[in-house]
Design a protein around this motif. Sequence first.
Motif, PDB file in Angstrom:
ATOM      1  N   SER A 109       0.846  -1.194   0.000  1.00 45.72           N
ATOM      2  CA  SER A 109       0.000   0.000   0.000  1.00 45.72           C
ATOM      3  C   SER A 109       0.881   1.244   0.000  1.00 45.72           C
ATOM      4  O   SER A 109       1.941   1.264   0.639  1.00 45.72           O
ATOM      5  N   ASN A 110       0.441   2.271  -0.717  1.00 41.18           N
ATOM      6  CA  ASN A 110       1.102   3.579  -0.693  1.00 41.18           C
ATOM      7  C   ASN A 110       2.560   3.539  -1.151  1.00 41.18           C
ATOM      8  O   ASN A 110       3.412   4.253  -0.599  1.00 41.18           O
ATOM      9  N   TYR A 111       2.840   2.738  -2.151  1.00 38.73           N
ATOM     10  CA  TYR A 111       4.169   2.701  -2.764  1.00 38.73           C
ATOM     11  C   TYR A 111       4.098   3.340  -4.142  1.00 38.73           C
ATOM     12  O   TYR A 111       3.089   3.210  -4.850  1.00 38.73           O
ATOM     13  N   SER A 112       5.165   4.016  -4.535  1.00 42.09           N
ATOM     14  CA  SER A 112       5.233   4.554  -5.887  1.00 42.09           C
ATOM     15  C   SER A 112       5.378   3.403  -6.878  1.00 42.09           C
ATOM     16  O   SER A 112       5.758   2.280  -6.510  1.00 42.09           O
ATOM     17  N   ALA A 113       5.109   3.705  -8.134  1.00 44.48           N
ATOM     18  CA  ALA A 113       5.258   2.683  -9.168  1.00 44.48           C
ATOM     19  C   ALA A 113       6.691   2.166  -9.224  1.00 44.48           C
ATOM     20  O   ALA A 113       6.933   0.961  -9.371  1.00 44.48           O
ATOM     21  N   GLU A 114       7.654   3.077  -9.065  1.00 44.93           N
ATOM     22  CA  GLU A 114       9.066   2.676  -9.141  1.00 44.93           C
ATOM     23  C   GLU A 114       9.427   1.725  -8.015  1.00 44.93           C
ATOM     24  O   GLU A 114      10.097   0.698  -8.224  1.00 44.93           O
ATOM     25  N   ARG A 115       8.973   2.033  -6.810  1.00 45.30           N
ATOM     26  CA  ARG A 115       9.297   1.174  -5.665  1.00 45.30           C
ATOM     27  C   ARG A 115       8.537  -0.151  -5.733  1.00 45.30           C
ATOM     28  O   ARG A 115       9.051  -1.194  -5.329  1.00 45.30           O
ATOM     29  N   LEU A 116       7.332  -0.122  -6.245  1.00 45.42           N
ATOM     30  CA  LEU A 116       6.581  -1.362  -6.428  1.00 45.42           C
ATOM     31  C   LEU A 116       7.289  -2.270  -7.424  1.00 45.42           C
ATOM     32  O   LEU A 116       7.431  -3.483  -7.185  1.00 45.42           O
ATOM     33  N   GLU A 117       7.752  -1.701  -8.523  1.00 48.95           N
ATOM     34  CA  GLU A 117       8.488  -2.493  -9.512  1.00 48.95           C
ATOM     35  C   GLU A 117       9.754  -3.087  -8.903  1.00 48.95           C
ATOM     36  O   GLU A 117      10.111  -4.245  -9.174  1.00 48.95           O
ATOM     37  N   GLU A 118      10.420  -2.297  -8.059  1.00 52.45           N
ATOM     38  CA  GLU A 118      11.641  -2.780  -7.413  1.00 52.45           C
ATOM     39  C   GLU A 118      11.333  -3.952  -6.489  1.00 52.45           C
ATOM     40  O   GLU A 118      12.057  -4.953  -6.463  1.00 52.45           O
ATOM     41  N   TRP A 119      10.238  -3.852  -5.734  1.00 54.58           N
ATOM     42  CA  TRP A 119       9.834  -4.944  -4.834  1.00 54.58           C
ATOM     43  C   TRP A 119       9.571  -6.209  -5.649  1.00 54.58           C
ATOM     44  O   TRP A 119      10.033  -7.308  -5.300  1.00 54.58           O
ATOM     45  N   LEU A 120       8.835  -6.081  -6.736  1.00 51.46           N
ATOM     46  CA  LEU A 120       8.502  -7.241  -7.565  1.00 51.46           C
ATOM     47  C   LEU A 120       9.764  -7.879  -8.141  1.00 51.46           C
ATOM     48  O   LEU A 120       9.861  -9.120  -8.234  1.00 51.46           O
ATOM     49  N   ALA A 121      10.728  -7.071  -8.512  1.00 51.26           N
ATOM     50  CA  ALA A 121      11.982  -7.608  -9.048  1.00 51.26           C
ATOM     51  C   ALA A 121      12.749  -8.373  -7.979  1.00 51.26           C
ATOM     52  O   ALA A 121      13.360  -9.426  -8.265  1.00 51.26           O
ATOM     53  N   ILE A 122      12.711  -7.870  -6.749  1.00 52.75           N
ATOM     54  CA  ILE A 122      13.420  -8.533  -5.644  1.00 52.75           C
ATOM     55  C   ILE A 122      12.822  -9.904  -5.361  1.00 52.75           C
ATOM     56  O   ILE A 122      13.549 -10.908  -5.202  1.00 52.75           O
ATOM     57  N   VAL A 123      11.499  -9.994  -5.288  1.00 52.19           N
ATOM     58  CA  VAL A 123      10.901 -11.306  -4.976  1.00 52.19           C
ATOM     59  C   VAL A 123      11.135 -12.283  -6.121  1.00 52.19           C
ATOM     60  O   VAL A 123      11.321 -13.486  -5.889  1.00 52.19           O
ATOM     61  N   GLU A 124      11.154 -11.778  -7.343  1.00 50.71           N
ATOM     62  CA  GLU A 124      11.410 -12.646  -8.491  1.00 50.71           C
ATOM     63  C   GLU A 124      12.832 -13.185  -8.451  1.00 50.71           C
ATOM     64  O   GLU A 124      13.075 -14.381  -8.678  1.00 50.71           O
ATOM     65  N   ALA A 125      13.779 -12.312  -8.138  1.00 56.18           N
ATOM     66  CA  ALA A 125      15.187 -12.708  -8.130  1.00 56.18           C
ATOM     67  C   ALA A 125      15.520 -13.674  -7.001  1.00 56.18           C
ATOM     68  O   ALA A 125      16.409 -14.530  -7.134  1.00 56.18           O
ATOM     69  N   ASN A 126      14.794 -13.551  -5.878  1.00 53.48           N
ATOM     70  CA  ASN A 126      15.126 -14.356  -4.698  1.00 53.48           C
ATOM     71  C   ASN A 126      14.175 -15.529  -4.448  1.00 53.48           C
ATOM     72  O   ASN A 126      14.389 -16.295  -3.510  1.00 53.48           O
ATOM     73  N   GLY A 127      13.139 -15.641  -5.255  1.00 53.56           N
ATOM     74  CA  GLY A 127      12.190 -16.719  -5.047  1.00 53.56           C
ATOM     75  C   GLY A 127      11.318 -16.520  -3.825  1.00 53.56           C
ATOM     76  O   GLY A 127      10.815 -17.494  -3.252  1.00 53.56           O
ATOM     77  N   TYR A 128      11.133 -15.270  -3.406  1.00 51.35           N
ATOM     78  CA  TYR A 128      10.295 -14.975  -2.246  1.00 51.35           C
ATOM     79  C   TYR A 128       8.809 -15.080  -2.612  1.00 51.35           C
ATOM     80  O   TYR A 128       8.431 -15.040  -3.785  1.00 51.35           O
ATOM     81  N   ALA A 129       7.990 -15.192  -1.583  1.00 50.78           N
ATOM     82  CA  ALA A 129       6.550 -15.122  -1.779  1.00 50.78           C
ATOM     83  C   ALA A 129       6.206 -13.798  -2.446  1.00 50.78           C
ATOM     84  O   ALA A 129       6.739 -12.748  -2.086  1.00 50.78           O
ATOM     85  N   ARG A 130       5.296 -13.843  -3.424  1.00 52.72           N
ATOM     86  CA  ARG A 130       4.928 -12.643  -4.167  1.00 52.72           C
ATOM     87  C   ARG A 130       3.759 -11.930  -3.494  1.00 52.72           C
ATOM     88  O   ARG A 130       2.881 -12.576  -2.916  1.00 52.72           O
ATOM     89  N   PRO A 131       3.706 -10.618  -3.586  1.00 47.81           N
ATOM     90  CA  PRO A 131       2.512  -9.913  -3.113  1.00 47.81           C
ATOM     91  C   PRO A 131       1.328 -10.285  -3.992  1.00 47.81           C
ATOM     92  O   PRO A 131       1.494 -10.577  -5.182  1.00 47.81           O
ATOM     93  N   VAL A 132       0.127 -10.263  -3.394  1.00 42.43           N
ATOM     94  CA  VAL A 132      -1.075 -10.610  -4.160  1.00 42.43           C
ATOM     95  C   VAL A 132      -2.041  -9.436  -4.273  1.00 42.43           C
ATOM     96  O   VAL A 132      -3.027  -9.521  -5.007  1.00 42.43           O
ATOM     97  N   ALA A 133      -1.779  -8.359  -3.542  1.00 42.01           N
ATOM     98  CA  ALA A 133      -2.744  -7.263  -3.491  1.00 42.01           C
ATOM     99  C   ALA A 133      -2.037  -5.915  -3.472  1.00 42.01           C
ATOM    100  O   ALA A 133      -0.892  -5.790  -3.027  1.00 42.01           O
ATOM    101  N   LEU A 134      -2.752  -4.912  -3.953  1.00 43.19           N
ATOM    102  CA  LEU A 134      -2.288  -3.531  -3.938  1.00 43.19           C
ATOM    103  C   LEU A 134      -3.407  -2.671  -3.366  1.00 43.19           C
ATOM    104  O   LEU A 134      -4.560  -2.781  -3.790  1.00 43.19           O
TER     105      LEU A 134
END
Length: 317
Positions: free
Chosen positions: A152-177
């Motif tokens: 919640s309340n993240y900029s598009a740039e920071r949201l994209e960065e979060w998604l890239a981190i979970v993809e790179a590390n195999g972390y659980a992905r967010p399901v909601a915004l």
Amino acid sequence: MARIGSSDLDVFPLCLGGNVFGWTADQQASFDILDAFASGGGTFIDTSDSYSAFVPGNDGGESETIIGQWLAQRGSHDDLVIATKVSRHPDFLGLSGPNIHAAADASLGRLGVDAIDLYFAHFDDEDTPLEETAAAFDELVTAGKVRYYGISNYSAERLEEWLAIVEANGYARPVALQPHYNLVHRNTFEETLAAIAERADLGVVPYYSLASGFLTGKYRSPDDNAGTARGTGAAKYATPAGLAIVDALEEIGAAHEASITTTALAWLLAKPTVVAPIASASRVEQVADLLAVAAVTLTPDEVARLDAVSAWTPPVE
């Protein structure tokens, strides 16, 4: 029922906001509102560990505590989805790993549940590396303390960065915004976040769905409801442009035998990726208009009319 993103959480298409519990609704009023919502088919409730630390005399956690007491009285929450948030409680500020874990344990205790169904990062914490924050949410999911999480309340740039981190590390992905999104506040979500939500399969749960009450039609001038808890936030929209939106909502709603409130929520539900707008009720009589959105589907022409009357283009600098 509606599915939240890539999760297996199926929810009623309206989320009851818990920000008023322990603020403009005391315990008994909150219980009455929750009872009315659940008995009317509602299944999705949103709160935060920081509600309502902003009220003089409160410490934070009051809303979670009331919901937890209601759940204990009810005896089960298997048919409900409870969402809460972390980063703003006075005792658990920010999104460092240790803080997230401690705050989650405190929320679990107040809610009286074994797992948080949907746990949101409430506000960005730029002082903590996103890798640390994303890892902590993954650890909570792995430990079974959190079923799913959102942002919640993240900029598009920071949201994209979060998604890239979970993809790179195999972390659980967010399901909601959970963004700020409604008929008088459209541009930020539609221009920067909507495409990301669609691409990443994030279920969108907008807050301020009724613009602090303005989109209920009860604020027709800046002086209406002056002095009320939310009056200042709503009355600022009582401009000619804002009132034209309310007039259109009233006319379209009449065709569906629906209130202005219900029609404003139905417009949100007509938008791609929106799963369940969040709206709160400080009195039990207000719950019916929220539940009614499940039975109202706007036509494409009605959606287009509301799109047109609420369109706003920032001035060129």
